[in-house]
Structures are given as C-alpha cells and as structure tokens.
Design a protein around this motif. Sequence first.
Motif, short mmCIF file in Angstrom:
data_model
loop_
_atom_site.label_atom_id
_atom_site.label_comp_id
_atom_site.label_asym_id
_atom_site.label_seq_id
_atom_site.Cartn_x
_atom_site.Cartn_y
_atom_site.Cartn_z
N GLU A 1 3.34 -0.03 23.33
CA GLU A 1 2.49 -1.16 22.97
C GLU A 1 1.88 -1.85 24.17
N ASP A 2 2.57 -1.78 25.33
CA ASP A 2 2.04 -2.49 26.49
C ASP A 2 2.59 -1.87 27.78
N GLU A 3 2.05 -2.32 28.91
CA GLU A 3 2.40 -1.79 30.22
C GLU A 3 3.88 -2.03 30.55
N GLU A 4 4.41 -3.17 30.17
CA GLU A 4 5.82 -3.46 30.46
C GLU A 4 6.74 -2.45 29.78
N GLU A 5 6.49 -2.15 28.52
CA GLU A 5 7.31 -1.17 27.81
C GLU A 5 7.17 0.21 28.43
N GLY B 1 0.72 5.33 27.47
CA GLY B 1 0.10 4.04 27.27
C GLY B 1 -0.04 3.74 25.80
N THR B 2 -0.94 2.83 25.49
CA THR B 2 -1.25 2.57 24.08
C THR B 2 -1.96 3.78 23.51
N GLN C 1 -5.24 4.23 25.21
CA GLN C 1 -5.16 4.74 26.57
C GLN C 1 -4.84 6.23 26.60
#
Length: 322
Positions: free
Chosen positions: A237-241, A273-274, A277
């Motif tokens: 879902e996001d860069e942190e994950e 990525g998502t 992406q």
Amino acid sequence: MSGQIRFGVQLWLEEYRYSELKSVWRRIEELGFDSAWLYDHFYPMSNETSWSILEPWTVLPLLAEETSTLRLGILVTCNSYRHPPILAKIAATADIVSNGRLEFAIGTGWFKREYDAYGIPFPDARTRIEQLDEAVEIIKKIWVEEKVSFEGKHYRVRDLISYPKPIQKPHPPIWIGGSGSLLLKVTAKHTDYANFVSCTPEEYREKLKILRKRCEEVERNFDEIVKTWHGYMFIVEDEEELRRKAQRFKEESNIDLIKEMTLNHFLETTISGTPEQCIEKMKKLIDIGVSYFIPYFPYSRDLKSQEIFMEEIVPEIRKHKP
C-alpha cells in the motif's frame, strides 16, 4: 513466437504441505495464470520457512492432475542434480501425464551449499555451462530421435532408445535460466525462452544486447526467442510497508547475493510497490522486449498478492501497447 503478454507464478515448495499445494495449484488456475512453477532446491531459500521440501519432479505430475489448462514447470531445473538422459525420461513422463502442458526450464545450478551437502560435484562456471550445453542437446535428441548416441566431453550415451516421447512436438518448450555471456550462447543455440532473473530494466536491456550478439554467432533468429522476466514482487500500500517487507526478506534469505545487496539495489531488481507502481515498471520491461512475467510473491501463502496481481495489475498490462 510473439503475442499477448503471459503470466506465470512461482511457488516455493518449502512454504506448503502437499495437501495445501494441491489446493493452491487449483486456485492459481482459477485466477487465470498461464503457468505455475516450482523450484529445484532441496534446501530452503529462507531461514524463516521450512526444511520440509518435496522433490519437485516427483510432485509436478501429481499437481498436473489437479488442473486442466495450467501449464507447469520447474523454474529452473538444476542440470547437475539429474543425469541428462534420466531427466529426459522424467520430463517426457511429466509431459504425458499433464497432456502436453510441460514447460521445460533448465539451468547450470548455483547453490553451492546444496551441492556440498548432497555430495554433488560443483565445478567452475565454465564447466557447468559446457555440461548444460551437452545436456540440452542430449535431451532434445532423446525426445525426437528413435535411437541416440552421443559422445561429449562430459556426457555420453550409446544406442539409447527411450519411449514414450513427449506429447508436444517436436518437444516441450525449452527455457534456459541465467544471463552470463557464455551461458547466453547456449540459450541462443537451444531455447525457445530466455529467462532473465531479477533484472532492472537497464540490466535487462544490456542482457538482450548480448543475447542478440550470441544469436548472430550461431545464426539464430533473435526474435524467435521469447524473453521472460522472473523475480520477486511485493504488492503493498505504501513505501513504508515495501521497505519493511523487503528488508525482512533480505535478512531472512539464504541467498548470499540478496543478503549482500543494499536494500535500494534489491528493490530495483524487483517489481514492487502499489499496483500502479508495479504496472509502470512492467510496462517499461514490456517496452524493452519482455512478453512473459513469472513473479514469486514473498509472504503471500494466502494468495492475496496473486489475486491482486491478476485482478488489478494484469488487466491494465493487457491494455498496454509497446
């Protein structure tokens, strides 16, 4: 051999009990994947999974019985682990049991720790490439000729008769995994599919330049060979994950090359990525020449990532015109 983009998926044997693997195989077909693949290892690829690993060529024909259209293979078979004439017999059997759905993928082998543990000789890379070249030549002959004799540097057979032949004619599609310059000459000589592993788009482009040169050397039509991408795919879902999962995967890996990479470089070799992406990176690879994707999805035993891939990513990829 061009056409629409195709999609396979690799499953790690260490992650499933046999009863689970059968149901997963059926679900992969239901989701619409073109192919499903096991790997050829006896030691786990991660220190956080399991040492309980079934022998893949034994399991593959049994899994074929669970599906009717899904193509199947081992990505990739280690040439060193089975004598080539015996492997030809094993693979022909799998093609017959699956009613002509086998994809035959083979490589030189690389996991020295596994070789050493099983007492299998691990010669230098040049020798393993020579062995692979001879092995594929022998296997193809066994599949199509009535009686085979071969005298090579590494292997020999004499008046070998092997029936039944594979259902697919002239033989099951041949894939070679790997991308070194010497290996790509073997790819140019023998294969229907060139399987490049964990490449950035830039690295993929460079490997294709070498393959084209090798094809010219052996008078092979470069465009006849299907170009495939195999590697790791994190749908998040996001860069942190993404960075959290990728770092965990690196730390748990039993593959030295992955452990030694920086996190950023490792992520560059993946499609991650998502969903949006992932779509953009796949489009870049398609524009370079990739027409078959076979991802492995870490931490997705429940097939959630595979479902997102087929339901959200693949429809958009199929709209793309390179």
